[in-house]
Motif scaffolding. Structure first.
Motif, PDB file in Angstrom:
ATOM      1  N   HIS A 336      46.154  41.445  19.243  1.00  0.00           N
ATOM      2  CA  HIS A 336      45.161  41.882  19.819  1.00  0.00           C
ATOM      3  C   HIS A 336      45.144  42.766  21.087  1.00  0.00           C
ATOM      4  CE1 HIS A 336      45.501  39.116  23.509  1.00  0.00           C
ATOM      5  NE2 HIS A 336      46.678  39.669  23.280  1.00  0.00           N
ATOM      6  N   ILE A 337      44.216  43.263  21.490  1.00  0.00           N
ATOM      7  CA  ILE A 337      44.149  44.165  22.625  1.00  0.00           C
ATOM      8  C   ILE A 337      43.396  43.434  23.797  1.00  0.00           C
ATOM      9  CG2 ILE A 337      43.641  46.474  23.767  1.00  0.00           C
ATOM     10  CD1 ILE A 337      43.964  47.627  20.884  1.00  0.00           C
ATOM     11  N   LEU A 338      43.947  43.306  24.885  1.00  0.00           N
ATOM     12  CA  LEU A 338      43.219  42.537  26.077  1.00  0.00           C
ATOM     13  C   LEU A 338      42.997  43.236  27.010  1.00  0.00           C
ATOM     14  CD1 LEU A 338      42.292  39.914  27.593  1.00  0.00           C
ATOM     15  CD2 LEU A 338      44.704  39.575  28.136  1.00  0.00           C
ATOM     16  N   LEU A 339      41.708  43.260  27.788  1.00  0.00           N
ATOM     17  CA  LEU A 339      41.423  43.926  28.826  1.00  0.00           C
ATOM     18  C   LEU A 339      40.904  42.905  29.875  1.00  0.00           C
ATOM     19  CD1 LEU A 339      39.404  47.451  27.905  1.00  0.00           C
ATOM     20  CD2 LEU A 339      41.985  47.029  28.567  1.00  0.00           C
ATOM     21  N   LYS A 340      41.513  42.719  30.957  1.00  0.00           N
ATOM     22  CA  LYS A 340      41.131  41.862  31.891  1.00  0.00           C
ATOM     23  C   LYS A 340      40.124  42.232  32.908  1.00  0.00           C
ATOM     24  CE  LYS A 340      45.813  39.546  31.932  1.00  0.00           C
ATOM     25  NZ  LYS A 340      47.019  39.008  32.917  1.00  0.00           N
ATOM     26  N   VAL A 341      39.362  41.292  33.196  1.00  0.00           N
ATOM     27  CA  VAL A 341      38.285  41.528  34.085  1.00  0.00           C
ATOM     28  C   VAL A 341      38.625  41.399  35.605  1.00  0.00           C
ATOM     29  CG1 VAL A 341      35.901  40.864  34.861  1.00  0.00           C
ATOM     30  CG2 VAL A 341      36.417  40.766  32.612  1.00  0.00           C
ATOM     31  N   THR A 342      38.419  42.737  36.456  1.00  0.00           N
ATOM     32  CA  THR A 342      39.026  42.598  37.737  1.00  0.00           C
ATOM     33  C   THR A 342      37.966  43.160  38.705  1.00  0.00           C
ATOM     34  OG1 THR A 342      39.857  44.753  37.312  1.00  0.00           O
ATOM     35  CG2 THR A 342      41.647  43.388  36.592  1.00  0.00           C
ATOM     36  N   PRO A 343      38.278  43.407  39.809  1.00  0.00           N
ATOM     37  CA  PRO A 343      37.363  43.998  40.796  1.00  0.00           C
ATOM     38  C   PRO A 343      36.959  45.385  40.408  1.00  0.00           C
ATOM     39  CG  PRO A 343      38.813  42.554  41.899  1.00  0.00           C
ATOM     40  CD  PRO A 343      39.489  42.541  40.702  1.00  0.00           C
ATOM     41  N   THR A 344      38.034  45.653  39.836  1.00  0.00           N
ATOM     42  CA  THR A 344      37.741  47.572  39.306  1.00  0.00           C
ATOM     43  C   THR A 344      37.193  47.774  37.904  1.00  0.00           C
ATOM     44  OG1 THR A 344      40.015  48.007  39.070  1.00  0.00           O
ATOM     45  CG2 THR A 344      39.229  48.149  41.231  1.00  0.00           C
ATOM     46  N   MET A 345      37.479  46.477  37.291  1.00  0.00           N
ATOM     47  CA  MET A 345      37.029  46.790  35.750  1.00  0.00           C
ATOM     48  C   MET A 345      36.046  45.504  35.252  1.00  0.00           C
ATOM     49  SD  MET A 345      37.260  47.674  32.630  1.00  0.00           S
ATOM     50  CE  MET A 345      38.891  48.673  32.371  1.00  0.00           C
ATOM     51  N   SER A 346      34.810  45.661  35.204  1.00  0.00           N
ATOM     52  CA  SER A 346      33.800  44.590  35.088  1.00  0.00           C
ATOM     53  C   SER A 346      33.881  44.239  33.598  1.00  0.00           C
ATOM     54  CB  SER A 346      32.500  44.956  35.518  1.00  0.00           C
ATOM     55  OG  SER A 346      31.997  46.062  34.622  1.00  0.00           O
ATOM     56  N   ALA A 347      33.180  43.142  33.357  1.00  0.00           N
ATOM     57  CA  ALA A 347      33.162  42.704  31.887  1.00  0.00           C
ATOM     58  C   ALA A 347      32.623  43.744  30.832  1.00  0.00           C
ATOM     59  CB  ALA A 347      32.492  41.349  31.716  1.00  0.00           C
ATOM     60  N   ALA A 348      31.478  44.333  31.477  1.00  0.00           N
ATOM     61  CA  ALA A 348      30.776  45.398  30.720  1.00  0.00           C
ATOM     62  C   ALA A 348      31.348  46.496  30.696  1.00  0.00           C
ATOM     63  CB  ALA A 348      29.363  45.681  31.619  1.00  0.00           C
ATOM     64  N   ASP A 349      32.302  46.943  31.796  1.00  0.00           N
ATOM     65  CA  ASP A 349      33.095  48.025  31.527  1.00  0.00           C
ATOM     66  C   ASP A 349      34.071  47.723  30.478  1.00  0.00           C
ATOM     67  OD1 ASP A 349      31.611  49.561  33.450  1.00  0.00           O
ATOM     68  OD2 ASP A 349      32.984  49.136  34.795  1.00  0.00           O
ATOM     69  N   ALA A 350      34.883  46.583  30.413  1.00  0.00           N
ATOM     70  CA  ALA A 350      35.823  46.341  29.345  1.00  0.00           C
ATOM     71  C   ALA A 350      35.321  46.327  27.938  1.00  0.00           C
ATOM     72  CB  ALA A 350      36.285  44.987  29.622  1.00  0.00           C
TER      73      ALA A 350
END
Length: 481
Positions: A336-350
């Motif tokens: 898998h490729i995982l992008l975590k949700v952070t203050p600088t990366m919203s779920a929509a952006d990910a």
């Protein structure tokens, strides 16, 4: 509020009852402190905002009137719990219970339950501070972002919801910080010290194989009447009389959930005493024996454990698949490729970024392993996102459901889990037998859960009993009784 309960669910079996719930309030009895201890506690209390000479309330600096704007309810070591803090907690919990349609106990019983819980929490937080356990703002921000994501909203939406519900966002942040701090303290003081020998694993497996062919699990609730450490025969008799009064009311048709909220000393009391689904073999033997004889809707007689009297109810019963010495299971080899949700990366952006990566993969414009090494936020990134062979239950339910729907070589759409947003690719599948090593690991985990439940209850009791606690009321009585 449902949001405030979310963080607690992240940590399984963290609690002070024998069932591994959230750390429980300790006994509803004040701790008698020697004169020297009481004197030493006076100085920190006096350092708080100006206190009337009778110690019953705070006055604003420079005021000469006699109207207190707040009052001390309990002194806990070198700190205090004020009436305002207690009132705020009562308001929050009452709103949460109403939202969940849980029957409210009488006001006096609710106050007693919450005050005891606050005493235990305050003692834990003081211990955490002494040990240097802390949660910085960055860690707190990440935790709140996960809470917001689990509620399908961003942090600003969560903040708006908190304030709409009457909780200042700053107070919400500090409550979450305290929850994380207490969880880390418990992990250090209890979880990390649990040891399991090979002999214990052997005994557990032998007992499992000798068990009845038909296995089952029960959805249970409890009412727990705690016995203080070093209790006299008179105190024990008083606690048994309390349990017998509960049993008498249950026999005459009283609602179990309301009785739990009114009388139980366990942290699940305000949730109607609900413990949840448990396999009898993972409970203390004295409980398993009593519960195994019950039908749904029935309650046990009063059960005495080391530190409490218990009354248990079976709400539901359901069968499990018969245990097999060798069970065939489906295994999946995935990456898998995982992008975590952070203050600088919203779920929509990910999701948007992962859709772009999926398009490149579908068009054969990039290799999955290269993209994983480049952008994945998971520890598997160095291995091209490879997770190895996965058994059912090894991953989050959302991840597993999406993975099971994929064909070999197929890449999923972005998949949300509590860890972040994933792209998943299935490499291989096979049916295999559960290995002896896995069987032993499962047994070790079951033993660990049982030991943690018992050790956590004992530790919570010790923390409460070691604390200097002084109750302050208008008439000098103990408000926790």
């Amino acid at each position: 509020m449902k949001v405030l309960a979310l963080l607690l669910c992240s940590s399984a079996l963290a609690g002070c009852s024998l069932f591994g719930k959230k750390p429980a309030a300790a006994p509803a009895a004040p701790v008698a402190a020697p004169a020297a201890t009481a004197a030493s506690a006076a100085a920190p209390v006096a350092a708080k905002p100006a206190v009337k000479s009778d110690g019953k309330g705070f006055l604003p600096p420079g005021e000469s009137g006699n109207v207190a704007i707040d009052s001390i309810v309990v002194v806990v070591n070198d700190d205090v719990i004020t009436q305002r803090e207690l009132n705020n907690r009562i308001k929050t919990v009452t709103g949460r219970m109403k939202a969940q349609n849980v029957a409210l106990p009488d006001a006096a019983d609710l106050r007693r339950q919450l005050l005891e819980r606050m005493i235990v929490e305050r003692a834990q937080l003081q211990m955490a501070k002494e040990m240097g356990v802390r949660v910085d703002d960055l860690q707190l921000d990440r935790a709140i972002a996960r809470i917001a994501e689990a509620q399908k909203m961003n942090v600003q939406d969560l903040r708006n919801q908190m304030e709409k519900d009457g909780m200042p966002y700053a107070a919400f942040r500090e409550e979450i910080r305290e929850e994380i701090t207490m969880q880390r303290l418990r992990e250090h003081e209890v979880d990390a010290k649990i040891q399991i020998s090979d002999a214990e694993v052997d005994s557990f497996l032998a007992a499992e194989k000798a068990a009845a062919a038909e296995q089952f699990e029960l959805n249970i609730s409890q009412i727990m009447i705690r016995i203080p450490d070093n209790a006299t025969a008179e105190v024990i008799a008083q606690r048994r009389a309390r349990a017998e009064e509960v049993m008498r009311q249950l026999r005459t048709g009283a609602d179990f959930a309301k009785m739990a909220g009114t009388y139980s000393d366990s942290s699940d009391a305000l949730q109607g005493g609900v413990v949840g689904w448990r396999q009898p073999e993972r409970l203390p033997p004295v409980f398993a024996e009593a519960l195994g004889k019950l039908k749904p809707g029935q309650v046990t007689p009063i059960i005495k454990s080391v530190g409490a009297f218990h009354i248990l109810k079976v709400s539901e019963r359901r069968s499990l698949a018969e245990a097999q010495a060798v069970a065939a299971v489906q295994q999946t080899h995935a990456r898998h490729i995982l992008l975590k949700v952070t203050p600088t990366m919203s779920a929509a952006d990910a999701k948007r970024k992962l859709l772009e990566l999926k398009e490149r993969l579908d068009n054969k414009a990039a290799k999955f392993e290269d993209l994983a090494r480049l952008v994945s936020n998971d520890g598997s990134a160095a291995k091209g996102g490879d997770l190895g062979w996965l058994y059912p239950g090894d991953t989050m339910p959302e991840f597993e459901a999406a993975m099971n729907n994929l064909k070999i070589g197929e890449v999923s759409e972005p998949v949300e889990s509590s860890f972040g947003i994933h792209l998943i690719e299935v490499l291989e599948r096979k049916s295999d037998d559960v290995s002896k090593e896995r069987e032993r690991n499962n047994a070790r985990q079951a033993i660990r859960e049982r030991k943690m439940e018992e050790a956590a209850e004992s530790w919570q009791r010790e923390v409460r009993d070691r604390a200097y606690v002084e109750f302050r009321t208008e008439d000098g009585s103990n408000p926790a009784k």
